[in-house]
Write an enzyme that holds these catalytic residues in place. Structure first.
Site, PDB file in Angstrom:
ATOM      1  N   GLY A   1       0.775  -1.243   0.000  1.00 42.77           N
ATOM      2  CA  GLY A   1       0.000   0.000   0.000  1.00 42.77           C
ATOM      3  C   GLY A   1       0.803   1.288   0.000  1.00 42.77           C
ATOM      4  O   GLY A   1       0.221   2.363   0.142  1.00 42.77           O
TER       5      GLY A   1
ATOM      6  N   LYS B   1       5.938  -0.083 -13.955  1.00 41.39           N
ATOM      7  CA  LYS B   1       7.241  -0.687 -13.676  1.00 41.39           C
ATOM      8  C   LYS B   1       7.569  -1.719 -14.766  1.00 41.39           C
ATOM      9  O   LYS B   1       6.736  -2.546 -15.127  1.00 41.39           O
ATOM     10  CB  LYS B   1       7.192  -1.413 -12.323  1.00 41.39           C
ATOM     11  CG  LYS B   1       8.579  -1.917 -11.880  1.00 41.39           C
ATOM     12  CD  LYS B   1       8.552  -3.276 -11.210  1.00 41.39           C
ATOM     13  CE  LYS B   1       7.932  -3.325  -9.856  1.00 41.39           C
ATOM     14  NZ  LYS B   1       8.790  -2.901  -8.777  1.00 41.39           N
TER      15      LYS B   1
HETATM   16  N1  SAM Z   1       3.575  -0.387  -4.994  1.00 36.58           N
HETATM   17  C1  SAM Z   1       3.502  -1.274  -3.846  1.00 36.58           C
HETATM   18  C2  SAM Z   1       3.763  -0.451  -2.612  1.00 36.58           C
HETATM   19  O1  SAM Z   1       4.173   0.703  -2.748  1.00 36.58           O
HETATM   20  O2  SAM Z   1       3.526  -0.926  -1.505  1.00 36.58           O
HETATM   21  C3  SAM Z   1       4.494  -2.424  -3.948  1.00 36.58           C
HETATM   22  C4  SAM Z   1       4.112  -3.384  -5.053  1.00 36.58           C
HETATM   23  S1  SAM Z   1       5.058  -4.866  -5.066  1.00 36.58           S
HETATM   24  C5  SAM Z   1       6.572  -4.345  -5.741  1.00 36.58           C
HETATM   25  C6  SAM Z   1       4.361  -5.728  -6.421  1.00 36.58           C
HETATM   26  C7  SAM Z   1       2.944  -6.201  -6.188  1.00 36.58           C
HETATM   27  O3  SAM Z   1       2.429  -6.719  -7.410  1.00 36.58           O
HETATM   28  C8  SAM Z   1       2.831  -7.339  -5.170  1.00 36.58           C
HETATM   29  O4  SAM Z   1       2.067  -6.934  -4.074  1.00 36.58           O
HETATM   30  C9  SAM Z   1       2.143  -8.451  -5.939  1.00 36.58           C
HETATM   31  O5  SAM Z   1       1.200  -9.179  -5.179  1.00 36.58           O
HETATM   32  C10 SAM Z   1       1.455  -7.684  -7.056  1.00 36.58           C
HETATM   33  N2  SAM Z   1       1.105  -8.517  -8.198  1.00 36.58           N
HETATM   34  C11 SAM Z   1       1.930  -9.304  -8.915  1.00 36.58           C
HETATM   35  N3  SAM Z   1       1.239  -9.963  -9.863  1.00 36.58           N
HETATM   36  C12 SAM Z   1      -0.054  -9.568  -9.740  1.00 36.58           C
HETATM   37  C13 SAM Z   1      -1.252  -9.897 -10.428  1.00 36.58           C
HETATM   38  N4  SAM Z   1      -1.251 -10.788 -11.427  1.00 36.58           N
HETATM   39  N5  SAM Z   1      -2.403  -9.325 -10.044  1.00 36.58           N
HETATM   40  C14 SAM Z   1      -2.407  -8.431  -9.026  1.00 36.58           C
HETATM   41  N6  SAM Z   1      -1.311  -8.077  -8.334  1.00 36.58           N
HETATM   42  C15 SAM Z   1      -0.144  -8.634  -8.683  1.00 36.58           C
END
Ligand code: SAM
Length: 228
Positions: free
Chosen positions: A73, A174
């Site tokens: 989050g 990203k």
């Molecule tokens: N921007 C977030 C923050 O500031 O806290 C961090 C995001 S983290 C780097 C990447 C996120 O992408 C993870 O929480 C992961 O669960 C999500 N994610 C990866 N593949 C996904 C998908 N197919 N559908 C939804 N979320 C996904």
């Protein structure tokens, strides 16, 4: 033979746990991890978005923002505080996210139709000012597997954005430098007036991670039909 295999396995496990220990030690010392704890952000990633916003002013008061891959989050916290009471932040992640004031969260997999439709039902077409995606697959460490999986998420985020963004809207995604990134840049170039590579200071220099920023969405002239 068996004992040789056992030794190889043991050595691989030990190497991996050594690098995990090193990662943990580096993480504890990281400037942004320390700041996030003090300043109440859920992740160090918040500083990447803050830095990009400081330069490009993409988060505006009253804006409608969609945050893809939002958990835990950190970006949603930044988006909610910048867009304020009149803004709207819609967040989606496959993982559960603890509630954040001013953020509507959907739990679901963005590669599946159901969650994307649920998000579309909340946004409607051509209403969103900004789509931000920090989605990343679980990395296996093998580039041949990780790069296409990551590019797939980028393409899905792009397809979604061109359906929901209003004219002149903004998309921040990203990506990882490597195979497929030039095609993605070309895609961006076809639909946005300005395309910029962002590598915020908070993004580790050793990581191939970059953020592609498309500003000045040219408008949804086609593909108004069903999602995917
Ligand atoms: N921007 C977030 C923050 O500031 O806290 C961090 C995001 S983290 C780097 C990447 C996120 O992408 C993870 O929480 C992961 O669960 C999500 N994610 C990866 N593949 C996904 C998908 N197919 N559908 C939804 N979320 C996904």
């Amino acid at each position: 033979m068996l004992s040789r295999l056992f030794n190889q396995l043991l050595s691989a496990v030990m190497k991996r746990s050594k690098s995990s220990r090193q990662w943990l030690a580096d993480h504890e010392e990281d400037e942004y991890v320390k700041r996030a704890r003090v300043e109440g952000y859920r992740s160090r990633s918040s500083y990447k978005l803050l830095e990009i916003d400081k330069k490009f002013h993409i988060l505006k008061a009253g804006a409608v923002v969609v945050d893809l891959g939002a958990a835990p989050g950190g970006w949603s916290q930044v988006a909610a505080s910048k867009t304020g009471k009149k803004g709207q932040v819609l967040a989606l992640d496959i993982l559960e996210m603890q509630p954040i004031r001013g953020v509507t969260a959907i739990r679901g997999d963005f590669t599946e139709d159901g969650p994307v439709r649920a998000l579309m039902a909340l946004t409607g077409a051509s209403r969103v000012d900004l789509v931000i995606s920090d989605m990343a697959p679980n990395l296996s460490g093998m580039n041949d597997i990780d790069q296409p999986r990551s590019m797939y998420l980028v393409e899905l985020a792009f397809d979604f954005a061109v359906r929901v963004l209003r004219k002149n809207g903004v998309l921040l995604v990203k990506c990882f430098e490597g195979e497929g990134i030039n095609e993605i840049r070309r895609l961006f170039g076809g639909r946005f007036a300005h395309v910029t590579n962002c590598k915020p200071r908070a993004s580790r220099a050793t990581s191939r991670e970059i953020y592609l920023l498309g500003r000045g969405f040219k408008g949804a002239n086609d593909n108004q039909g069903d999602i995917r």
